[in-house]
Design an enzyme around this catalytic site. Structure first.
Site, PDB file in Angstrom:
ATOM      1  N   LYS A 257     119.921  76.939  38.947  1.00 48.49           N
ATOM      2  CA  LYS A 257     120.748  77.553  39.999  1.00 48.49           C
ATOM      3  C   LYS A 257     119.848  78.260  41.004  1.00 48.49           C
ATOM      4  O   LYS A 257     118.795  78.796  40.638  1.00 48.49           O
ATOM      5  CB  LYS A 257     121.713  78.537  39.322  1.00 48.49           C
TER       6      LYS A 257
ATOM      7  N   SER B  97     130.437  80.743  40.237  1.00 45.91           N
ATOM      8  CA  SER B  97     129.486  80.552  41.315  1.00 45.91           C
ATOM      9  C   SER B  97     128.386  79.544  40.983  1.00 45.91           C
ATOM     10  O   SER B  97     127.669  79.114  41.881  1.00 45.91           O
ATOM     11  CB  SER B  97     128.847  81.899  41.690  1.00 45.91           C
TER      12      SER B  97
ATOM     13  N   SER C 153     131.108  82.832  36.006  1.00 43.20           N
ATOM     14  CA  SER C 153     130.365  81.867  36.834  1.00 43.20           C
ATOM     15  C   SER C 153     129.724  80.692  36.098  1.00 43.20           C
ATOM     16  O   SER C 153     129.262  79.747  36.744  1.00 43.20           O
ATOM     17  CB  SER C 153     129.299  82.588  37.648  1.00 43.20           C
TER      18      SER C 153
END
Ligand SMILES: *[C@@H]1O[C@H](CO)[C@@H](O)[C@H](O)[C@H]1NC(C)=O
Ligand SMILES: *[C@@H]1O[C@H](CO)[C@@H](O)[C@H](O)[C@H]1NC(C)=O
Length: 506
Positions: free
Chosen positions: A105, A186, A210
């Site tokens: 990420k 996210s 997330s």
């Protein structure tokens, strides 16, 4: 040579091709697992370069539409060649992630040619002091950093109305199954890209949903580890009290293999990783991938959590869980539920905005080079680089966070409320009912797990009429990963629901 002998040679060649094929099936890139890859490496049927080339090709084809990957590592092929050399010389062969391409990420620092930006234009070109703790562990295991996964900008902590999977650098990521469906966030790109076979495995991060939520929305497995089990050093933070790094993969076993590599002590995330390292079982987590993992497990179901819309889809799974030996404890109520709910919506927000400012400022100060050294700088940068979309989405959370001033009286009260509701709410319910895990449709228990730093796993559970995926989550007490893995693996092996998305999202 006579015609007959030529024919004979050809026949032999054909026969030998056939016999090779039946001895060991040819390697299939799509939906491959770490296990498949390691076997193919050992049998010299696959190189890390071929694997990376495959993913680079898929990224080139699909990423312009899916927008799951914000940057590809320009050194990925070089690293693959290096891994292949090491494979030949027999080095690092004990590591299960050796030669495996991993997507991380965009809020997880890598000290290489890749930017680490949390999706924000404000951090493009900044230089991190070192690899994040989890990236150090990945590299040490011989894994290849394939690229950075896109994410909701600042892990959704810029503004309350930022769409999931949107950031100022790449725009909107798509759900690979159904383009109009929420790709969630996210850790959007980690989930969508792994789902679409653009990487072998990925890392995401979670503060409040997330990892579990995008895994749920994109038909992949996400493990949200107990806070501190994985290092947060070098991860663009929201809150050291809630942030955690975890794997997002296509199968439970892949997620567990990644977990095994990234857990453990890191002096740059002290004392959290020291404390949580006592949870790590001797011999690691793979031993909990048991086919009969559901046997005698007590699984809690909260009253009203599985609403009437969901019940049909999940009822079928409840039967499967029972058939595999689990005991379902239904109609549970969390003690002091009103206080728990207030803590999730009020106290958590009060604590998170204050922690965000402190933790982000500390992160930005450590950068070697950057145009923003504080949250105030980020807010100012956002104002001058204003775009149409920016005007629409704003930065209200950042502005609220900037007004906080550390942990004062209000924040202390909020934190104390959170501690109390965890102890006398979720923990009490788990203990009184002797539960191994709490079940939830989708990622609905994410907030409950978030405020207490508890672990959870999401596993694919089906697709609705339009083809939109949904999952099931299992949450438990701190350090209960071994039990959650047994349950998640047992469920996955009993159902085998995941299927890859169509080549173009519907
Ligand atoms: C990182 O950002 C810089 C802009 O400062 C850009 O030139 C570079 O290509 C980016 N790196 C990658 C790998 O995309
Ligand atoms: C803490 O909980 C009490 C109720 O027990 C509530 O009145 C108070 O507003 C809460 N404070 C914060 C900061 O959340």
């Amino acid at each position: 040579m006579s015609i007959l002998s030529i024919l004979f040679i050809n026949l032999c060649m054909i026969l030998s091709i056939f016999s090779n094929n039946s001895e060991a099936k040819t390697f299939s890139f799509k939906e491959t697992t770490i296990d498949d890859i390691q076997i193919a490496f050992k049998q010299n049927k696959l190189t890390s370069r071929q694997l990376v080339e495959y993913y680079l090709g898929e990224i080139q084809k699909a990423n312009p539409i899916l927008k799951g990957i914000i940057e590809v590592n320009p050194d990925a092929l070089f690293l693959a060649d290096k891994a292949d050399q090491e494979q030949k010389s027999g080095a690092l062969l004990s590591s299960r992630l050796h030669g495996i391409p991993v997507l991380v990420k965009d809020n997880i620092a890598t000290k290489d040619k890749l930017n680490t930006t949390a999706g924000s234009l404000a951090l493009v070109g900044s230089i991190v002091p070192q690899d994040a703790g989890v990236v150090k562990k990945l590299r040490k295991a011989g894994a290849i950093i394939l690229g950075k996964a896109t994410m909701t900008e600042w892990a959704a902590f810029r503004s309350g109305i930022l769409p999931s999977g949107w950031n100022g650098r790449l725009g909107q990521a798509l759900n690979p199954y159904v383009a109009s469906a929420d790709p969630s966030g996210s850790s959007t790109g980690s989930a969508t890209s792994v789902a679409a076979n653009l990487a072998a495995v990925a890392l995401g991060t979670e503060t409040a949903g997330s990892i579990l939520s995008p895994s749920n929305a994109n038909s992949v497995v996400g493990i949200k580890p107990t806070v501190g089990l994985t290092s947060r050093a070098g991860v663009i933070p929201i809150s050291h009290r809630q942030d955690t790094v975890g794997p997002i993969c296509r199968t439970v076993s892949d997620a567990v293999e990644v977990l095994d590599v990234i857990v453990g002590f890191d002096r740059d995330d002290f004392p959290a990783t020291k404390k949580a390292s006592t949870y790590i079982p001797h011999g690691g987590y793979r031993q909990f991938l048991k086919a009969d993992g559901l046997k005698d497990k007590r699984l809690g179901i909260l009253k009203d959590l599985f609403g009437s819309n969901d019940i049909k889809a999940y009822q079928h799974h409840f039967n499967t869980l029972r058939q595999k030996g689990a005991v379902l404890v239904d109609n549970l109520e969390i003690p002091n539920i009103d206080l728990v709910y207030t803590a999730i919506v009020n106290a958590q927000d009060i604590a998170l905005v204050a922690e965000f400012k402190m933790d982000l400022n500390a992160y930005l100060k450590k950068l070697v080079h950057t145009r923003v050294r504080s949250l105030a700088d980020v807010i100012a940068f956002n104002k001058i680089s204003v775009s149409e979309k920016f005007k629409e989405y704003g930065q209200d959370i950042m502005v609220t966070a900037e007004k906080t001033n550390g942990i004062g009286k209000l924040e202390r009260e909020a934190l104390s409320n959170i501690t109390k509701v965890c102890k006398y709410g979720f923990e009490k319910m788990m203990k009184v009912n002797k539960l191994d895990a709490l079940l939830s449709p989708g990622a609905d228990i994410a907030s409950l797990l978030a405020i207490g730093g508890y672990p959870g796993i999401n596993v694919p559970a089906g697709y609705d009429k339009s083809g939109v995926p949904f999952g099931i989550s299992f949450g438990g007490l701190k350090g209960s990963e071994p039990t959650l893995i047994e349950i998640a693996y047992g469920f996955e092996q009993a159902t085998h629901i995941r299927k890859p998305p169509p080549s173009h999202p519907r």
